[in-house]
Design a protein around this motif. Sequence first.
Motif, short mmCIF file in Angstrom:
data_model
loop_
_atom_site.label_atom_id
_atom_site.label_comp_id
_atom_site.label_asym_id
_atom_site.label_seq_id
_atom_site.Cartn_x
_atom_site.Cartn_y
_atom_site.Cartn_z
N ASP A 10 18.26 29.00 2.26
CA ASP A 10 16.76 29.27 2.12
C ASP A 10 16.43 30.61 3.02
O ASP A 10 16.60 30.39 4.39
N GLU A 12 14.37 32.42 4.82
CA GLU A 12 12.98 32.24 5.54
C GLU A 12 13.22 32.55 6.90
O GLU A 12 14.22 32.67 7.49
N PHE A 51 17.59 31.45 -1.58
CA PHE A 51 16.48 31.35 -2.22
C PHE A 51 15.22 32.03 -1.13
O PHE A 51 15.30 31.53 0.08
N HIS A 77 11.86 30.92 -3.28
CA HIS A 77 11.48 29.74 -2.70
C HIS A 77 10.06 29.77 -2.21
O HIS A 77 9.61 29.46 -0.95
N HIS A 81 5.76 29.62 2.70
CA HIS A 81 6.66 28.51 2.91
C HIS A 81 5.84 27.46 2.98
O HIS A 81 5.70 26.62 4.01
N ARG A 115 13.77 26.84 -5.38
CA ARG A 115 13.77 25.79 -4.57
C ARG A 115 12.48 25.48 -3.80
O ARG A 115 11.87 26.52 -3.59
N PRO A 117 10.03 24.60 -0.93
CA PRO A 117 10.26 24.35 0.64
C PRO A 117 10.05 22.90 0.97
O PRO A 117 9.05 22.22 0.55
N SER A 138 15.71 21.37 -6.22
CA SER A 138 14.62 20.83 -5.00
C SER A 138 14.92 19.43 -5.02
O SER A 138 14.09 18.68 -4.56
N TYR A 216 23.40 23.68 2.40
CA TYR A 216 21.98 24.04 2.58
C TYR A 216 21.72 24.64 4.13
O TYR A 216 21.85 24.02 5.01
N HIS A 218 19.91 27.82 6.67
CA HIS A 218 18.81 28.83 6.98
C HIS A 218 19.47 29.86 7.98
O HIS A 218 20.18 29.52 8.75
#
Length: 280
Positions: A10, A12, A51, A77, A81, A115, A117, A138, A216, A218
């Motif tokens: 993700d 972010e 994402f 994504h 967020h 996906r 948040p 998701s 998964y 970040h």
Amino acid sequence: MKKYAVITMDVEDWYHTYFPRDDVEKSVTLLDGLDVALNIMDRKNIKGSFFVVGEIAGKLSDKLKVMDLNGHDIAFHNWQHIRPVDISTRDYKEQLQHGRQILESILGHAVSGYRAPSFGIDDERFAAVKELFQYDSSMIKPQRSAKYGQVHLKGFTEVFPTIYKDNGFTEFEVSTQSIAGLNLLLGGGYIRMLPWMFMKWMTKKYLETGKPYVMYIHPIDLSAKPIPRVKGIGFGRYLRTHIGRKTMARKFMKVIRMLEDEGYEFVTFEQLRKMDLSNG
Ligand SMILES: [Zn+2]
């Protein structure tokens, strides 16, 4: 049955963890963690699904274009967020359309994946995702944390373990392992926070089933920079985002090696959704 592994990130920044606060210092970025992941993956020639939060897509546009050209799958994504369940369905749909258009104008082609948040989605909002995208990731087995939502996949068929289809739309479940009645995520903060021996045991247990493995992570998990403190955020929560970051890159490589040893093939969701999985 063929074994598939999908590394997903993700994309972010650190402050998205504290959404929807506006008083955080957004000039500080921990997106260097994206480069750490890409460097490790490049060395192994692994392509993944990324994402991207819409509001940072513009400043990442050059990087996203290169990633796209290199075969990574760039997906959406949300614009900010914010959990979909915290936005009206109408506003949510507008954000989906807007964000998808921005990403598509950067990449110059259609964007297939999405996906939510914090997996904070429900059936009503999921219907909007289904209308606008070709795949979603998701869905996660029920979690203890109240921030997660739940999608029920009415009308879907499980065409392959943890992969569900309804006409042309595909849902990829994020991997969890059930331990003592809890569905523990096989990625993200868990790899970072849990002792490696436990994570290794849990991951091995999952990989022995041969089911698709969806990791998964970040940028914040892999960034080498310190996480800025945010006023009003307790030390416990700060620690949860911080703990284990120093050894995360090494653990990430260890999981990749485990996947290789178990005979897993690395693919993106975009590749996987186009495959005929009916014959195993
Ligand atoms: Zn996120």
